[in-house]
Structure formats: C-alpha cells, structure tokens
Design a protein around this motif. Structure first.
Motif: not given
Length: 287
Positions: A25-31, A36-45, A84-90, A211-215
């Motif tokens: 998640t830390r890697v993914a939220v860099m970009d 979006f990350l939360t919604a995309a991961r849930a949609a894919i799964a 957690t995605a929001l937290a990892l921004k801080h 992309w790897i983080g999102l996957a």
C-alpha cells in the motif's frame, strides 16, 4: 486436534500474506490517490470473487446474513484499506506496522461480542501486555509527530477487528472464501462507481512499483489472504488464531526494511519481539 492445527496453519498463511499489505500500500499510494486505490483494489477483487461464486455455483446467502456481510464489507473491504492508505500518507510503513500489534486484541474483543468466544482471564493479560507494548512504542515516538496518521491507524485497527470477527463467525455457516467473495460482491457496485469517479486523469506518471502494489493488495490482501484467514479463524477460534496477528509486525518490518529500505530502529525490533512473545502465552489460555 487436527481441525485446530488446520485452523492455525491456515491462519498463519493468511498472516504471511497480510504482512505484505502495508508495504504494498505504501508503494501504491506514492502514485495513486488513496481513495482510488481503495476502490480499485476492492473492484478488482470483487470481480474475481463474483467469478468464483458463479464458477462454483454457490447459493446466495440468506437475508439474515446480509447485515453481517455488510459489516464485513465496511470493515475489511472499505474501512481498513482506506484508513491505512490515508495513514500511509503521513507515516512510514515501519511505523504503521507496529499498530498491527493492536489487531489481535481488537479481534479478540469483537470475537467475544460477535463470535461467542470465551477466552480465560490469562489470555487477556497476555493480549493486553502485547497491546501495551505497541501503544507505549507509539507514545515514545511522539504522537505530535503525526497525530493524523496514528489516529487513522487506530481507526483502521478497530474496524478491521470487527470485520475479522464478524466474517469468522459467518464463515462457520457460509465457508471462509464464500464470506469474503460475497462481501466483495456486495461492495462491488459502489466500488466500481468510486473507481471511475477517482480515476487519475493520466496513468503516465504511475510507476511500475505502484502497479505491482495495486496488484498485490487486490489479489492477495483483498482476496487470497482472506480465504486462508477466515478459514483459520472459523476452525481454530477467533480469539486463539487471531493472536497469530502478533507475528505480522515482525514479517512486515522485515519487508519494509528489505524492499522499501525504510529504517527499522532497534526499539521497533524490541517491541516487535516482545509482542511476538505474547502470542505464545495468549495461545495457551485462549480456550
């Protein structure tokens, strides 16, 4: 005995998979934007989960299960990933992983409230010691350093513990992989819409690491890990197997140091080892 061993083994595999969630998640939220990350991961799964349900021709859950599935979806499909995605921004991955040491206690408490578990008093002693080590570490680092990040992580732990316990109780009737698949399917319409609403204007600046983080968080953290985890909780007991989460900070810190090259302080290691030691004491008095 065999069923209990299978539960612990499944739970351990689930913990190993979840250990990569925060670093990924830390890697993914860099970009990627956290929403979006939360919604995309849930949609894919969710799409994969529906495919599994159709492939195995699973019966729809009863109306009485919808509330529990909603709680699971809000806790582990939406709440924990987003917070957690929001937290990892801080905060760093290494810092956030320490908070995972509070998750076994939260899971055990909700296991009593929602799953009917009744651990012995000594169990709570070991669980509280482990949690106190985590809280003490966070305070020693100075809450003022990132009160937003720490608050978001605490919120994530609470909703995740509820989602774990609710899903484990439901798994006894529906099955482990069926629970997470139905929860993902329930959240899918909203997650698809949210994915499109928060879609980045361009993917040109998104690196391969993101992309790897999102996957990873889509396939392993959001789906495969839960197949093992809910099966383990249902077979071995929510409070008992839930203590395996005390091992997650150890694996997570190792990943943060080796893959993300984040600094792991000696105090982090000491706290993690102390928390890991508590799992053995808690396990002995879980039932």
């Amino acid at each position: 005995m065999e069923k209990s061993f299978d539960g612990w083994l499944s739970g351990f595999i689930g913990v190993l998979i979840f250990s990569g969630s925060l670093p990924a998640t830390r890697v993914a939220v860099m970009d990627f934007d956290p929403t979006f990350l939360t919604a995309a991961r849930a949609a894919i799964a969710g799409l994969l989960g529906i495919a599994m349900l159709l492939l195995f021709r699973e019966k729809r859950p009863g109306r009485g299960d919808l509330i529990s599935l909603t709680v699971v979806a809000l806790g582990v499909v939406v709440g924990f990933p987003l917070l957690t995605a929001l937290a990892l921004k801080h905060v760093t991955t290494a810092h956030s992983i320490i908070f995972v040491g509070l998750l076994p206690l939260a899971t055990a408490i909700f296991g009593v409230l929602r799953g009917g578990d009744r651990p012995r008093p000594a169990f709570w002693l070991f669980s509280c010691i482990g949690s106190a080590l985590v809280a003490g570490f966070a305070l020693s680092q100075g809450v003022s350093a990132s009160p937003v990040g720490d608050s978001l992580m605490l919120g994530a732990i609470i909703v995740c513990g509820l989602g774990y316990a609710e899903g484990a109780a439901l798994s006894r009737r529906l099955g482990g992989w069926q629970v997470i698949c139905w929860a993902l399917a329930l959240a899918l319409p909203v997650m698809l819409v949210l994915s499109f609403l928060t879609l980045p204007p361009s993917f040109a600046g998104v690196g391969s690491g993101a992309w790897i983080g999102l996957a990873y968080v889509s396939l392993f953290s959001m789906l495969i890990g839960f197949i093992f985890w809910y099966r383990g909780l249902a077979q071995g007991g929510i409070a008992a197997v839930g203590q395996l989460q005390l091992l997650q900070p150890f694996f997570g810190l190792a990943l943060a140091a080796s893959l993300l090259h984040e600094r792991v302080s000696p105090m982090m290691v000491v706290v993690t080892l102390g928390v890991v030691a508590c799992v053995f004491g808690a396990k002995k008095f879980a039932c």
